[in-house]
Design an enzyme around this catalytic site. Structure first.
Site, PDB file in Angstrom:
ATOM      1  N   GLY A  15       0.799  -1.231   0.000  1.00 31.10           N
ATOM      2  CA  GLY A  15       0.000   0.000   0.000  1.00 31.10           C
ATOM      3  C   GLY A  15       0.825   1.271   0.000  1.00 31.10           C
ATOM      4  N   THR A 188      15.739   4.528   7.959  1.00 29.31           N
ATOM      5  CA  THR A 188      16.092   3.872   6.686  1.00 29.31           C
ATOM      6  C   THR A 188      16.262   2.350   6.820  1.00 29.31           C
ATOM      7  OG1 THR A 188      18.445   4.173   7.077  1.00 29.31           O
ATOM      8  CG2 THR A 188      17.345   5.904   5.831  1.00 29.31           C
ATOM      9  N   CYS A 388     -24.884   1.710 -13.058  1.00 29.41           N
ATOM     10  CA  CYS A 388     -25.203   0.281 -13.072  1.00 29.41           C
ATOM     11  C   CYS A 388     -26.315  -0.051 -12.066  1.00 29.41           C
ATOM     12  CB  CYS A 388     -23.930  -0.523 -12.836  1.00 29.41           C
ATOM     13  SG  CYS A 388     -24.096  -2.203 -13.448  1.00 29.41           S
ATOM     14  N   HIS A 554     -20.551   1.458 -16.752  1.00 25.51           N
ATOM     15  CA  HIS A 554     -19.652   2.095 -15.775  1.00 25.51           C
ATOM     16  C   HIS A 554     -18.797   3.120 -16.511  1.00 25.51           C
ATOM     17  CE1 HIS A 554     -20.448  -0.433 -12.257  1.00 25.51           C
ATOM     18  NE2 HIS A 554     -20.593  -1.435 -13.100  1.00 25.51           N
ATOM     19  N   GLU A 556     -17.231   5.480 -15.511  1.00 27.09           N
ATOM     20  CA  GLU A 556     -16.026   5.869 -14.753  1.00 27.09           C
ATOM     21  C   GLU A 556     -14.761   5.191 -15.287  1.00 27.09           C
ATOM     22  OE1 GLU A 556     -18.669   4.245 -13.575  1.00 27.09           O
ATOM     23  OE2 GLU A 556     -18.171   2.672 -12.125  1.00 27.09           O
TER      24      GLU A 556
HETATM   25  N1  GLN Z   1     -25.862  -6.369  -9.146  1.00 30.31           N
HETATM   26  C1  GLN Z   1     -26.300  -5.789 -10.371  1.00 30.31           C
HETATM   27  C2  GLN Z   1     -26.187  -6.752 -11.531  1.00 30.31           C
HETATM   28  O1  GLN Z   1     -25.431  -7.702 -11.469  1.00 30.31           O
HETATM   29  C3  GLN Z   1     -25.536  -4.514 -10.649  1.00 30.31           C
HETATM   30  C4  GLN Z   1     -24.073  -4.725 -10.879  1.00 30.31           C
HETATM   31  C5  GLN Z   1     -23.259  -3.466 -10.823  1.00 30.31           C
HETATM   32  O2  GLN Z   1     -23.690  -2.471 -10.268  1.00 30.31           O
HETATM   33  N2  GLN Z   1     -22.064  -3.492 -11.363  1.00 30.31           N
HETATM   34  O3  GLN Z   1     -26.823  -6.577 -12.529  1.00 30.31           O
END
Ligand code: GLN
Length: 582
Positions: A15, A188, A388, A554, A556
């Site tokens: 991390g 160190t 989603c 998604h 993002e």
């Molecule tokens: N659980 C939901 C599905 O499988 C949404 C999945 C998600 O948000 N990536 O359709």
């Protein structure tokens, strides 16, 4: 040009930002004119990250070609800007699976199949495959030096070095220098031990990146120089920073790019230009405006700590859009379970937020809290972005409270619901029956036909994504294995096309599309699979609301610092309006 490799390994603790360092190095080499890619080695036995717990490993990153991968590949894509395919993730599970399959097929007839040489050989084969079309490949070895699990990889990398020559591999060790409270001095010793552990594998670092709360001083640089037997200018300070995007800029200040190229016997091919990157970073550090949004989610608490890594791409997409709009976006992480309260209590918890996001998720916990948050956003004209699961639940909320189907639900959470807003496609029903959970969701890039004139269309057009995705569409058209991702392209003049990445099993139930649209929730885009007759709903939006948009995808995953995702731009713009024009 002969292929070159930069191997990034971590010492002391996990991390410390090995992934960001590897991504920054890849970015710097790209800026120097080299065709660079990055590989992540995950020494676990899982074949991919698809079935890992998000609270332990963070988000599952999805590649265009449908890989479910550790989040580091996401950082590489965000920094390099290029698509990185699933082959760039190597896990121990994949290596052993491949070797065992070959053994069963008789490919090693007569041989005893052994750890050495068969496992390292397969690792090298995979590295060569992933680096095929690139001049330089950055390889991040997961875990920490000293772990049992990464021994085969260090062995393989050493044999690769022997094969291609010492000047074709540059080793970068990332360590951590603690400042214990009771001593007040930067230590160190753990770094010295990491160097020693690495040397047991015949590997001596060319460069040491020292992570610490603050800048490394000359005294400590000197100590490490003597211990590692490398010049002090190869010991590079990597203090804590407020945004990860300053990392390549800081490294460049210490000429890291030139030092790595030098170790690889290379010269820069072009003068790097960081001006637009620098401009975005300055906006993140010194924004002119500020808004606050809430993310209603559930994978954040582990014990007494919060791990926002489960939503890292959402967080990054918000940061990109904020930088694009010169606005700091403060995020309130709201646990959906804490929202399962009365309407007034929900209003109290969410009051003052300029926007609400419900991100992706699985499993029943927190579902009702998320639905209440969506209802609050819809009724109070608060900007809403659903990702989603955030689309599926927005449809459930609308069906319950506007279409007046109070028992509406999704089949994932209530299979016996009389009004199921989502369904499984027949192919998914088969998969679930046989409990084949790994890598079987609807995964990766899929084309959506979007309706011209909708808000979704407007945003994708405004941020030039329609034009950019056209290139990806042409590429997919030329690849017989990936062509299914396009489905049926709607060529009527009322539609245009974009591509986003997916990771879900459930789809909106086509039976309810008309009743829902009649009450004002518009479906602004869909995907039409080649092999199924039903269209899959990709976007929804409300017209009588400042911003109420959700997507089955998604977005993002495609957001970049210099190219933010259109829906996030629309959402943050609406949040700014909510804040400044109230
Ligand atoms: N659980 C939901 C599905 O499988 C949404 C999945 C998600 O948000 N990536 O359709």
């Amino acid at each position: 040009m002969a292929k070159k490799f930069v191997v990034v390994v971590g010492g002391v603790i996990s991390g410390v930002g090995k992934g960001i360092a590897a991504a920054s190095i890849a970015k710097i080499l790209t800026e120097n004119g080299y065709k660079t890619t990055a590989i992540k080695i995950d020494p676990y036995i899982n074949c991919d990250a698809g079935t890992l717990r998000p609270t332990e490993h963070g988000e599952v990153w999805v590649t265009s070609d449908g890989g479910e991968i550790d989040q580091d590949l996401g950082n590489y894509e965000r920094f390099i800007g290029d698509e990185i395919p699933k082959i760039n993730n190597i896990t121990t599970g994949q290596i052993y699976q491949a070797v065992i399959e070959k053994e069963r097929k008789g490919e090693f007839l007569g041989e005893t199949v052994q750890f050495i040489p068969h496992i390292p050989n397969e690792i090298i084969r995979r590295i060569e495959l992933a680096s095929e079309h690139h001049e330089i490949t950055v390889i991040e070895v997961g875990g920490t030096i000293g772990d049992y699990e990464n021994i085969p990889y260090l062995f393989a990398l050493k044999s690769l070095e022997r094969k291609i020559g010492i000047n074709s591999v540059c080793y970068v060790l990332i360590t951590f220098l603690p400042v214990p409270n009771h001593v007040g001095e930067m230590k160190t010793k753990p770094t010295q031990q990491a160097i020693k552990l690495l040397s047991q594998h015949g590997i001596f670092p060319d460069i040491i990146l020292c992570r610490a709360v603050k800048e490394l001083d000359q005294v400590r640089k000197k100590k490490i120089e003597i211990y590692a037997n490398i010049p002090a200018d190869m010991v590079i300070s990597a203090p804590d920073i407020s945004t990860i995007y300053t990392c390549p800029l800081n490294f460049e200040r210490e000429n890291l790019g030139k030092k790595i190229l030098n170790a690889l016997d290379l010269n820069p091919k072009q003068k790097s230009n960081w001006s637009s990157w620098q401009q975005m970073v300055s906006r993140i550090i010194n924004p002119s405006r500020e808004v606050e949004i809430g993310i209603v989610c559930k994978y954040i608490e582990i014990g007494n700590y919060y791990l926002e890594d489960a939503y890292i791409s959402v967080k990054q997409a918000i940061e990109h859009a904020g930088a694009g709009l010169d606005c700091k976006v403060k995020i309130s992480w709201i646990s959906a379970n804490d929202l399962e309260l009365s309407d007034e209590e929900v209003s109290q918890q969410l009051a003052g937020l300029n926007g609400i996001i419900v991100p992706g998720g699985f499993g029943t916990s927190g579902i009702e809290g998320k639905i209440l948050a969506i209802q609050y956003a819809r009724n109070n004209q608060i900007p809403y972005l659903g990702l989603c699961l955030g689309l599926q639940l927005a449809v459930v909320e609308f069906a319950r409270n506007v279409v007046k189907l109070p028992e509406a639900n999704t089949t994932e959470f209530k299979p016996e619901s009389p009004h199921p807003m989502t369904v499984l496609l027949p192919s998914q029903v088969e998969i679930m029956k046989n409990s084949r959970y790994g890598a079987t969701m609807r995964l990766g890039a899929y084309l959506a036909n979007i309706k011209i004139g909708t808000l979704v269309h407007h945003l994708y057009q405004q941020y030039n994504r329609i034009e950019k995705d056209q290139k990806l569409i042409s590429y997919l058209q030329s690849d017989p294995h990936q062509k299914f991702r396009l489905g049926v392209i709607n060529n009527q003049s009322a539609y245009t096309q974009i591509i986003e990445r997916h990771r879900h099993r459930y789809e909106i139930n086509p039976q309810y599309i008309n009743p829902i649209q009649q009450k004002g929730l518009q479906f602004s885009g869909y995907h039409q699979p080649l092999e199924e007759s039903v269209p899959l709903m990709e976007f929804i939006e409300l017209t009588d609301h400042p911003f109420f948009v959700a997507t089955q995808a998604h977005p993002e995953f495609k957001s970049r610092l210099q190219d933010p995702a259109p829906l996030f731009m629309g959402f943050i713009q609406a949040a700014m309006k909510n804040h400044y024009e109230k």
